[in-house]
Each structure stands twice: as structure tokens, then as C-alpha cells.
Enzyme design. Structure first.
Site, PDB file in Angstrom:
ATOM      1  N   GLU A   6      25.626  25.311  15.044  1.00 38.46           N
ATOM      2  CA  GLU A   6      25.205  26.219  16.213  1.00 38.46           C
ATOM      3  C   GLU A   6      23.906  26.318  16.706  1.00 38.46           C
ATOM      4  OE1 GLU A   6      26.908  30.222  15.354  1.00 38.46           O
ATOM      5  OE2 GLU A   6      28.831  29.130  14.447  1.00 38.46           O
ATOM      6  N   GLU A  36      31.008  32.548   7.867  1.00 38.39           N
ATOM      7  CA  GLU A  36      30.107  33.539   7.395  1.00 38.39           C
ATOM      8  C   GLU A  36      30.265  34.399   6.270  1.00 38.39           C
ATOM      9  OE1 GLU A  36      28.838  35.843  11.079  1.00 38.39           O
ATOM     10  OE2 GLU A  36      27.994  33.854  11.924  1.00 38.39           O
TER      11      GLU A  36
END
Length: 1099
Positions: free
Chosen positions: A977, A876
Site C-alpha cells: 500500500e 492489521e
């Protein structure tokens, strides 16, 4: 003079690693004082007070003021300022107090004993310059050998001038100090403390010891001394082993000469049962115990359970777990539990079950006895809310409860000033807290079962802080070789009103001990608890598939969006001014490159000026045009105007009933060109008003909006297109050539092609604890070929404390995956978001932080070299900058370079969220591409792009557009995900299908990983494919149906060339064909290297 230094924690329970481990009560959780373990009819339990002169009728005899002045107010000499006693005719007054700890004390060293629970009560009030209730507390001073002195706070209350307040608490000593002093203290200096009727009592039995007898056991032939009568084996074989017939493998009975052996078991539910219908009644609490062990081909420990089978008059059957224990071959283990019935079924059968098939179950000394204590709250079995918490509303004092590193008190009606119970007459408090994990707890071992979904509910509040603070319900479980804390519920609590904690949990792994507790606030803040209910969750009926009618797909809901009728249908949000303008042709060139936009763009736009707040802009009410459960696509071109510099956030927003705001997409825009907003939304509940508007730039910045569209998405039409696209991307032409002795006679022979596995990677995240659930593990192994670990490889898990490495969980998960031939992604080496960095790493700077990074890389990658196919290097990076802020911009590329040196075989990924749906200006596909290019220019060997895929109401065209933009890099894209959330499982299934079809059809996508699939073990609620009880819901069925759709099946005949041609998905196949010598079966693999694959098979 002395200063408070806390209480003697070692006297009550030890602590380890910042958490207090639950300690077993020396007498057991259900026991009373030992003197009343067994009572005859003539016995009587009384409360005996150990304090002398507790009512001050003898003046201050045996009482001592603590560095202040004290006297007894009596009727003859006149009461203190006219205050009358609470009871009797005397009370004590403490005056001339210069410190809050000054009060009245009595030495009780010779009056207390170990292992006895003492109940404290006193009536108190205050007098002086007091304008609000103030705290009074009861304290024990513990003087140890040597010079150490510790203080234990055992009760606290808010007292006032207006009335007497009852203060209550309790304590239990496990070791005796050299001297023990009891005293009352608390008000500020200058305030008088008034005390009446002080007691420290314990339960004492009076009666004849000769009449003590045991409680009656309702189980017949509990010790198998009469063979198996009236026991029955359940679909298996059973016999009694005894001293005369010979013990099983030398196993001797636990408490007698006989025990039962249940063998030839082919199912885990097979065991030994006894009908107890005529022995039980409603409204009675029963306590269950049995000694069990296992024998046979078993490694380690397995679970044995006690269960009730309840057969109702209407023919339905329910099963109620009443206790469990983890058993082994080496020793006898005691199974314990309890149950109570409020509605009587037709038949009640108790049985023992649990070990895997093929394992013998050995049983001795089974008892079911009536509890001596009446349940404080009735429960209904099996359909009602049965609470497994004992004494859940404190009606039986503090029985079954204990302090978790602190003290607990029970309060009746009112306490802490004006605090009243929310329900009933009592609440409890946890006081003297010096850690956030201190609180009130209850051990629930034997009453909570694995693989059962539970609901928790509790009312809580705080005392001692005017600020709201988080209160949590937590479950501590001791599993094999590890302890685990499970968060059950949390909420912000205040000192003004009761707040509800509500949550659910499910335990997968076998465990040996379980304790539930309330914790959370900082030290010094009391936790108040008004009841705790923990019960098996009700199975809710799934909502039906919603009916969606009268939807005009592709039709814009917005009236006059081309502004041909001026501002008709449009209105300003707030006080801004709207006008219609026409754009210069050269400003439209970037828009008109898109053919789809050419037919919509007229050049007219709406201009919003005089904006004094960010939410001001053009709007339109669209309430009557919306349909529930329909996905709407949002599209608009925007440009900011004068009044600002640089780029500004602009987004489409929907105001729903003026109390909910839905994001319809956003973009960063400036005045140099037009930018397209892309987004989507869906409404699940009928609104009374919905207003669509564009907003975002700062006050004073003009806003331009062109071609604003909101239209329902026709998914079925998109699916037909995707099926054709999938055929081109995921299939190839195959020619089967047959050779061998039978080949010359094969013309016209029948051929049956069956694909056994698609080679495309479909995976899921898993966790160490949830693979202990056999059903979950079976579903995972059967339906996924890739895995990623939820937390077990993250740095905060493997090195929570500096230098203390923990790879146990990741080792075991990796071994599990390798055993089942499942490929694994590594997630993640580092995490750029500061909140995900453990405290000890956050405390490092400069070369110390760099050294920690190098140690992390070396430790993990050298340990697992070659075993993880992928690694997410720095998670991220579009949303965080922890390492970059401290070590400079090149640190990210350095992580990639060093990781590649240590494990060259692993493909190294970037990984981020909100890239695919247009809802986040931080993580647009363009910014993701810029990040990857920058890393590559710095020498980072980026090998793949991870798009997380946490999405709601997906739109295929938006997802595809994002993937197209990322594909320009030429790197494989993985959905890493994926979860799709919707409360209605049919809508969830539809949304999941949108994303799966879109990703599977895209040529740049190399694999799809789900972020879980089992209820209660998902990152987001309402995203699961399998319910907590193992039922595959509509979303799960849709996933499995798509996997079946993406398998090739083909029947036909051998042609004149001795060949069979078909087009099939990549993966593993079997072929069956008829030959002159009989049926022949062969296996082959279709790969994806070339347009046509020729496969030669010998037959």
C-alpha cells in the site's frame, strides 16, 4: 393532550435504506409558482396572505388556543406588562400554559393547494420566569384519514423577553391531509407566549393573461429549420435531417421536423458550435438547454456536454463547462445548464461535444435564454471563483434549497437568540431533524461536471446541544445502476461560533443526478448554514524544487554526544536531573556486535533521574544546524532504569516552536539491555526553535541515553550503492544463440535489444468509480501490471447488511483487470481493527460470529476461486484484536487454514503498517516475525508478508534493515500500500524514489503496490503522482523514469560463436538484427530461475 410523533415524512419525501433520496421539485429547481411562469410587462407578482385575522385586529376570531388560555392585548385595555406591539396596535397572549406544545392555532385546510410554496413569518416574544432565550416554533398538524396525526415543524427561533423576534420558514405540500392546522408553540410550561403579525403567503400574479410571452432565445436557428446556418461543425461533418430528406435511422425530431447530425467524429471534442459573442453580456445569468441523443456503434450511454470557448484579447483560450447529460440511442435526453460572465472575452462560442470518436451526435432544439433571476453573487469566468450553487447566500429566500427529510428556514440579521450571520444578512437552518442525514440540500445536476476538480466552502454551526458535533458536506450522485455518497468536507461544529467546512472533490463516473447537502449532527440538533460556495478549483502553480545547500552529510548535529565534556550542550527537559555515567562492559556486548556502532560507542551515557512526567529527559537545541527539506536520520541507544517493571515506550522527539512535536523514532525498552531507536524526520517550514530530546517512560522511571545521533542522509551515495545491488538482484546473464539458414553468415551483424516490459510486479489500488475516468484508466493500464481493490472486496462493502451480498463492484473491477491482463491481489477477507468492522458483525458473539466468518469465507472464496493471486487474510493484526478477543487466539490461524482449503491457488498474506520505518512500537519487524511464526506453529499456511508502506521522509538504511529482519522467514515480502506524502511534489518525488529503489533492490521483495496515484483518490493527501486534471507531476515523472531505467536496452554485434551476450532485467524483450536476407525481429523472455539463461532463436 398529545405527544409529538415526528412529521409526516411520506408527505414530503420518501426514505430508503436510512438515506433520503433527493426528490425533484414538481416544477423544477429553477421554477417559480406556476402562475408566474411567463410574465408580460404589465404583470406584477404580489405576496398574498392566506391567514385570516393575521394581526388580531378582530380579536381571536378564527384563532383557537390549544388547551390553554388566550387573549388579545390592545392599547385601550392596557398592554401585557407594558409590552408594546411590534406593529399595529394588537397582539395575542397565550397564558396558563402547562405544556410546551400549548399555543395558538388556525385551521388552514381550505386555504392551501398542492405544489405551492408558502412562506411563513411571525413576530414572537415571551414573558415570565425566563433567564435566557428559549425556543418558539411554528408547526403544522396534519390529520390523515383514519386516526393518524403527524406534525411538521417549519420554523423555529430563540425568543426573549427583551424584544420581538422574527420567525421565518416555508413549506410545500405534495399531498393534502384531511385536515391541516397551523399553530405556534414551544416555550416551557408557565411561560407566556406573545404573538404579533402572523402571515402565510404565496406568490400571486396580477395582470393580463393575454400578454404572456416566452423568454427570448439568443441561439439563432435553434431548431435547424434553416439548415445549418449559422452553426459550424468542429473538425468533422454535419448535416440536417428532416422529414423531407429522410430521418437518420428512423429517428424523428424531438419537437419539430428537423435536427442536426454530427458525424465522422475522430475526437470527443468534435461537435457543433455557434458564435454568441454579440448575443451575451456580462452580469446576466443564462440558462442553457438542448435535446440530444447519439447514434452509431455505441453500447449503453455516453456523456454529451455543453461548453463555452472563451477567447481572450491576449490570445489565451479557456473552456467553461456549462451543462451535461448522459445520452443514449434509444431516446432524446435534455441537456441543461447555466452560465454567467463578469468579464467579456473577445469571442464567446457555444458548442456541444462529448461522445467518443466514431459516435454520431444528434441535436435538436438548442436554447440559451436570460434567466429571470439576478444572480445573488457575481462570478468571474474563467479565472475567478464561479460558484455553481444557486442562491448561495439565501439572498433570494430559500429558492433552490429544500429540506432533506426535515424543514428549513431563512433567518435575517439575528435569530436563535444572539446568532448573527457570519457574512451578509441571512443564514438558513435545518430544523425538526430526526436522523443524522437530515439537513439542507440543493440539486446541482447539469452544473457539476465529471473530471473537474471542485472546491467547497461553507460556514456552519449547530443549535440544540452544548457539545461539539460533526457537521458534514456530502454529495449524492446517481450513477448507472448505483447510487453513491461522496464525503466533501467535515468539521466539528458548536453552538458558540461559526465553523468552516472546506474540501475538494472530483467525480470520475458519468452520472444522471447530483445533490449536495449538509448533514451530520444527531437527531434534534438544528444545523445553521451561512452560505455554500461550490466552484471549480483553481490550478495552483507547482512549488519549485527547493535549493538545498551547505549540508554536511553524515555529520552529527548533536554537540558532545559522546559526553567527553560532561553535560556541555545538554540540558534537562523539565525538572529531572542529568548526570554522566559509564556502562559496564558486559552490558555493551549486544551493541558492539554491530560494526557500525563500534566506532561511536564509548560506554558513557547520560542518565535522567527524578523524572516526574513522561516528557522529561535529556535535550539539546539544534535550531541553527537544521536545513529545510533535508531528511535527517535519528539513532540512539536507550535503556530504562530503576523505578518500573517490564518494557516502556521510549522515543526521540523534536519540539518545534513549542507547539509541534515530531516523532523521531521509538522503541520498547527495559532495564535488561540497550535498545536502538531508529527514525527520521524532515522540516518543511522554517522554525524559530527546535529542541531534540528523549522521553517516554512513566514518571519515576530512570532513563539512560547513549550515542544519540541526528545527521542528514546522503541519498545520492545510497542510490549508487543500490544501483549495484539492483544489478545483482534483478538482472541475469543472457546468451542469445542464433540458428537457421542465415546463422552461418551472421558474424559481425548488428543486434538491437529492447526490453518491452519488466516482469517485476508494479501495481496500484483502484476503485470501481474511478476507472470510469478514461484518462485514469488509461494511465493505470499503461503503467501497472498488478492491482488491488481499494474497498470493493472488504467485508463491510460486500455485506454492509447481514445477508445482503453485493459483489457487483468487485465483479466489474475484476473483469476490467482480467480484460487488460492485470493480476489482482485480494484485500481483505477480514480486518482485525474493530473500527473497520461493520456494526452488524460487531453485534455478534460466539457461534453466531463464527458462523458469519465461515459464511464470509465460503461466499467470497468460492465465488472467486483461482482469480485472485493473493489474499490478505486478516488485515492489521498487529494493531487490532477484534476477532481474537471474541473467539480466542486460534481464530486467526483458522482463517488462514480455511481460506487455503477453499482456494489453494491463492498465496495468503499477513498485512500491516508502520513496520518499515521505526515509528511504531506496535509493529516492529521483530513483532511481525513473532506473529508469523505463531501462525505457522498453529498450522496457518502463511505464504507472504505484506508491508503496507504508508511512509513519510523515508531513510533507505532503516527500510533495508526492516526488510532484512523480515526476510529471515524466507517468505516473499510485498510492499502492498505504498504512498509517500509531501506537499512539494519534488520532495515527494525524492522520497518516493528512496522507497522504490530500496524495495526494488531487496532480494526478498516480490512486488510493489501503490495505494493510488490520482489526486483526490489517495488515502493520504499530497501523495498523488497525477494531478486531478490529468497532469503527471514530478512524483509521477520520477516513477515513470525509474520504470524506464529498469528496462534493458543494448546494441552490439554477433560474435564468432554466433552468439550475442548481455546482462538484462527479467521480463519480455524484442531483438532486431541484420541478416543477409534482411532485418529479422524476434521476441523472447528473460526469467529469473538461474544465473545464466541461454536462449536459442531461429533466424
Amino acid at each position: 393532550m398529545r405527544r409529538r410523533c415526528g412529521w409526516l415524512s411520506s408527505l414530503f419525501r420518501p426514505r430508503r435504506a436510512g438515506r433520503a433520496l433527493p426528490q425533484p421539485d414538481p416544477q423544477g429547481p429553477d421554477s417559480e409558482p406556476k402562475a408566474v411562469d411567463k410574465l408580460s410587462a404589465s404583470d406584477k407578482v404580489v405576496m398574498e396572505n392566506i391567514l385570516s385575522n393575521s394581526d388580531f385586529s378582530e380579536g381571536l376570531h378564527l384563532w383557537q388556543p390549544n388547551s390553554c388560555h388566550a387573549f388579545v392585548a390592545v392599547e385601550g385595555s392596557g398592554y401585557h406588562y407594558g409590552v408594546r406591539p411590534h406593529s399595529g396596535s394588537t397582539y395575542a397572549v397565550l397564558t396558563h400554559r402547562t405544556q410546551s406544545w400549548q399555543g395558538l392555532e388556525q385551521d388552514i385546510t381550505e386555504k392551501v393547494t398542492l405544489g405551492t410554496e408558502y412562506f411563513v413569518a411571525a413576530y414572537v416574544r415571551v414573558h415570565g420566569e425566563v433567564h435566557e432565550p428559549i425556543g418558539v416554533q411554528v408547526t403544522l398538524k396534519l390529520e390523515e384519514e383514519g386516526s393518524s396525526t403527524n406534525y411538521l415543524s417549519i420554523a423555529r427561533i430563540l425568543a426573549s423577553q427583551e424584544r420581538w423576534e422574527k420567525m421565518e420558514g416555508s413549506f410545500n405540500l405534495t399531498t393534502l391531509p384531511r385536515r391541516l392546522v397551523f399553530y405556534l408553540e414551544g416555550p416551557p410550561p408557565g411561560v407566556d407566549l406573545l404573538i404579533d403579525s402572523v402571515t402565510i403567503s404565496y406568490k400571486k400574479t396580477e395582470g393580463s393573461a393575454s400578454s404572456i410571452r416566452g423568454t427570448e432565445n439568443i441561439i439563432l436557428n435553434y431548431d435547424f429549420s434553416k439548415g445549418l446556418h449559422p452553426w459550424n461543425p468542429i473538425c468533422c461533418h454535419a448535416y440536417v435531417a428532416s422529414q423531407w430528406s429522410g430521418f437518420l435511422d428512423g429517428i424523428r425530431g424531438n419537437s419539430g421536423e428537423n435536427y442536426a447530425v454530427v458525424s465522422k467524429r475522430t475526437e470527443h471534442w468534435q461537435g457543433l458550435e455557434q458564435d454568441i459573442t454579440n448575443q451575451v453580456s456580462t452580469g446576466t445569468a443564462y440558462v442553457v438547454s438542448a435535446f440530444v441523443r447519439v447514434d452509431g456503434n455505441v453500447q449503453g450511454q455516453v456523456e454529451v456536454k455543453g461548453t463555452l470557448r472563451l477567447q481572450n484579447a491576449d490570445g489565451s483560450t479557456h473552456y467553461n463547462p456549462v451543462g451535461s447529460v448522459v445520452a443514449s440511442k434509444e431516446k432524446w435526453n435534455k441537456l441543461e445548464g447555466s452560465f454567467s460572465l463578469t468579464n467579456m472575452p473577445k469571442n464567446v462560442v457555444f458548442y456541444l461535444e462529448g461522445p467518443p470518436a466514431g459516435v454520431d451526435l444528434v441535436i435538436d432544439s438548442v436554447t440559451i435564454t436570460c434567466s429571470r433571476h439576478k444572480q445573488s453573487k457575481e462570478v468571474k469566468v474563467p479565472s475567478g471563483a464561479e460558484t455553481i450553487i444557486k442562491n448561495p447566500h439565501f439572498e433570494d429566500g430559500l429558492k433552490n434549497w429544500s429540506g432533506r427529510g426535515c424543514n428549513i428556514c431563512r433567518h435575517e440579521f439575528t435569530a436563535y437568540g444572539n446568532v448573527r450571520p457570519l457574512n451578509g444578512s441571512y443564514f438558513a437552518s435545518a430544523t425538526g431533524r430526526v436522523h443524522n442525514w437530515n439537513g439542507i440540500q440543493q440539486e446541482i445536476t447539469g452544473r457539476v461536471q465529471r473530471k473537474v476538480l471542485y472546491e467547497i466552502s461553507s460556514a456552519v454551526r449547530i443549535f440544540g446541544s452544548a457539545n461539539d458535533t460533526e457537521v458534514r458536506a456530502t454529495l449524492w450522485v446517481q450513477e448507472y445502476g448505483r447510487e453513491r455518497y461522496v464525503g466533501l468536507a467535515k468539521n466539528q461544529a458548536s453552538d458558540k461560533q461559526w465553523t468552516h467546512l472546506k474540501g475538494k472533490f472530483l467525480l470520475h463516473a458519468p452520472f444522471t443526478q447530483a445533490v449536495i447537502f449538509i448533514e451530520g449532527p444527531p437527531a434534534g440538533i438544528d444545523i445553521l448554514v451561512d452560505g455554500l460556495v461550490l466552484s471549480p478549483a483553481r490550478k495552483l502553480q507547482a512549488a519549485p524544487c527547493p535549493k538545498i545547500e551547505n549540508v554536511l552529510y553524515g555529520t552529527n548535529l548533536l554537540h558532545n554526544n559522546a559526553f567527553t565534556r560532561g553535560l556541555a550542550g545538554w540540558s534537562p527537559m523539565g525538572s529531572c536531573r542529568l548526570s554522566i555515567q559509564t556502562e559496564a562492559p558486559h552490558m555493551l556486548s549486544s551493541i558492539l556486535k554491530d560494526r557500525a556502532s563500534q566506532k561511536h560507542i564509548s560506554g558513557r551515557y547520560i542518565l535522567a533521574t527524578n523524572r516526574t512526567d513522561v516528557w522529561m529527559g535529556p535535550s539539546q537545541v539544534i535550531t541553527d544546524k537544521l536545513r529545510l527539506h533535508v531528511t535527517y536520520r535519528v539513532s540512539s541507544w536507550v535503556r530504562v532504569g530503576s523505578g518500573g517493571h517490564g518494557r516502556h515506550h521510549v522515543n526521540v522527539c523534536l519540539a518545534v516552536d513549542n507547539n509541534q512535536w515530531v516523532n523521531g523514532g521509538q522503541v520498547e525498552a527495559d532495564g535488561d539491555q540497550w535498545y536502538e531507536i531508529k527514525g527520521a524526520f524532515k522540516l518543511e517550514k522554517q522554525p524559530s526553535k527546535v529542541t531534540a530530546y528523549v522521553q517516554g517512560p512513566p514518571p519515576g522511571v530512570d532513563l539512560r541515553v547513549m550515542d544519540f545521533q541526528i545527521y542528514p542522509v546522503d541519498r545520492k551515495a545510497r542510490f549508487e550503492y543500490l544501483k549495484e545491488k539492483t544489478d545483482k538482484v534483478r538482472k541475469r546473464d543472457v546468451v542469445l544463440k542464433f540458428q537457421g539458414s542465415n546463422a552461418v553468415n551472421l558474424l559481425g551483424s548488428s543486434v538491437r535489444i529492447q526490453q518491452t516490459e519488466n516482469s517485476f510486479p508494479f501495481g496500484s489500488c483502484i476503485a470501481r468509480h474511478n476507472i470510469e475516468n478514461e484518462d485514469l484508466a488509461e494511465f493505470f493500464v499503461k503503467n501497472f501490471n498488478w492491482a488491488v481493490f481499494e474497498n470493493e472486496l472488504k467485508w463491510y462493502h460486500t455485506e454492509a447488511e447481514q445477508g445482503r451480498l453485493n459483489y457487483k463492484d468487485s465483479d466489474e473491477l475484476l473483469e476490467f483487470c482480467e480484460k487488460h491482463k492485470i493480476q489482482v491481489r485480494g484485500h481483505c477477507l477480514f480486518w482485525e481493527v474493530e473500527d473497520a468492522v461493520q456494526p452488524w458483525v460487531r453485534s455478534l458473539q460466539g457461534h453466531r460470529l463464527m458462523a458469519a466468518i465461515q459464511n464470509r469465507l465460503q461466499s467470497l472464496l468460492s465465488r472467486y476461486k483461482g482469480r485472485f493471486r493473493h489474499h490478505d487474510v486478516n488485515n492489521e493484526m498487529l494493531h487490532g484484536s477484534f476477532y481474537e478477543d471474541r473467539l480466542g487466539r486460534d481464530i486467526r490461524a483458522y482463517m488462514f487454514r480455511e481460506a487455503h482449503k477453499l482456494d489453494p491457488s491463492a498465496v495468503l498474506f499477513v498485512n500491516d503498517y508502520n513496520v518499515e520505518d521505526g515509528c511504531d512500537t506496535k509493529s516492529t519487524p521483530e513483532k511481525f516475525v513473532e506473529q508469523v511464526v505463531d501462525l505457522q506453529e498453529r498450522g496457518a499456511p502463511v505464504g507472504g508478508i505484506g508491508v503496507q508502506g504508508h511512509i513519510s521522509h523515508p531513510v533507505g538504511e532503516i527500510i533495508c534493515d526492516s526488510l532484512d529482519k523480515l526476510a529471515i522467514l524466507g517468505l516473499p515480502i510485498w510492499i502492498t500500500e505504498l504512498d509517500v506524502t509531501a506537499e512539494n511534489e519534488h520532495i515527494r518525488a525524492d522520497d518516493l524514489e528512496v522507497f522504490l529503489r530500496e524495495a526494488f533492490a531487496h532480494p526478498a521483495v516480490g512486488g510493489i503496490i501503490l495505494w493510488g496515484f490520482w489526486e483526490m483518490f489517495m488515502f493520504r493527501e499530497h501523495a498523488h503522482l497525477v494531478d486531478a486534471d490529468g497532469t503527471i507531476n514530478e512524483a509521477g515523472r520520477r516513477y515513470l523514469a525509474l520504470k524506464q531505467e529498469w528496462l534493458t536496452r543494448m546494441n552490439g554485434n554477433v560474435d564468432r560463436q554466433g552468439e550475442f551476450k548481455f546482462r538484462g532485467y527479467h521480463g519480455s524483450y524484442t531483438v532486431e538484427m541484420d541478416t543477409p536476407s534482411g532485418k529479422v525481429a524476434r521476441s523472447f523472455v528473460v526469467d529469473k530461475d538461474s544465473p545464466v539463461q541461454v536462449i536459442t532463436l531461429n533466424v
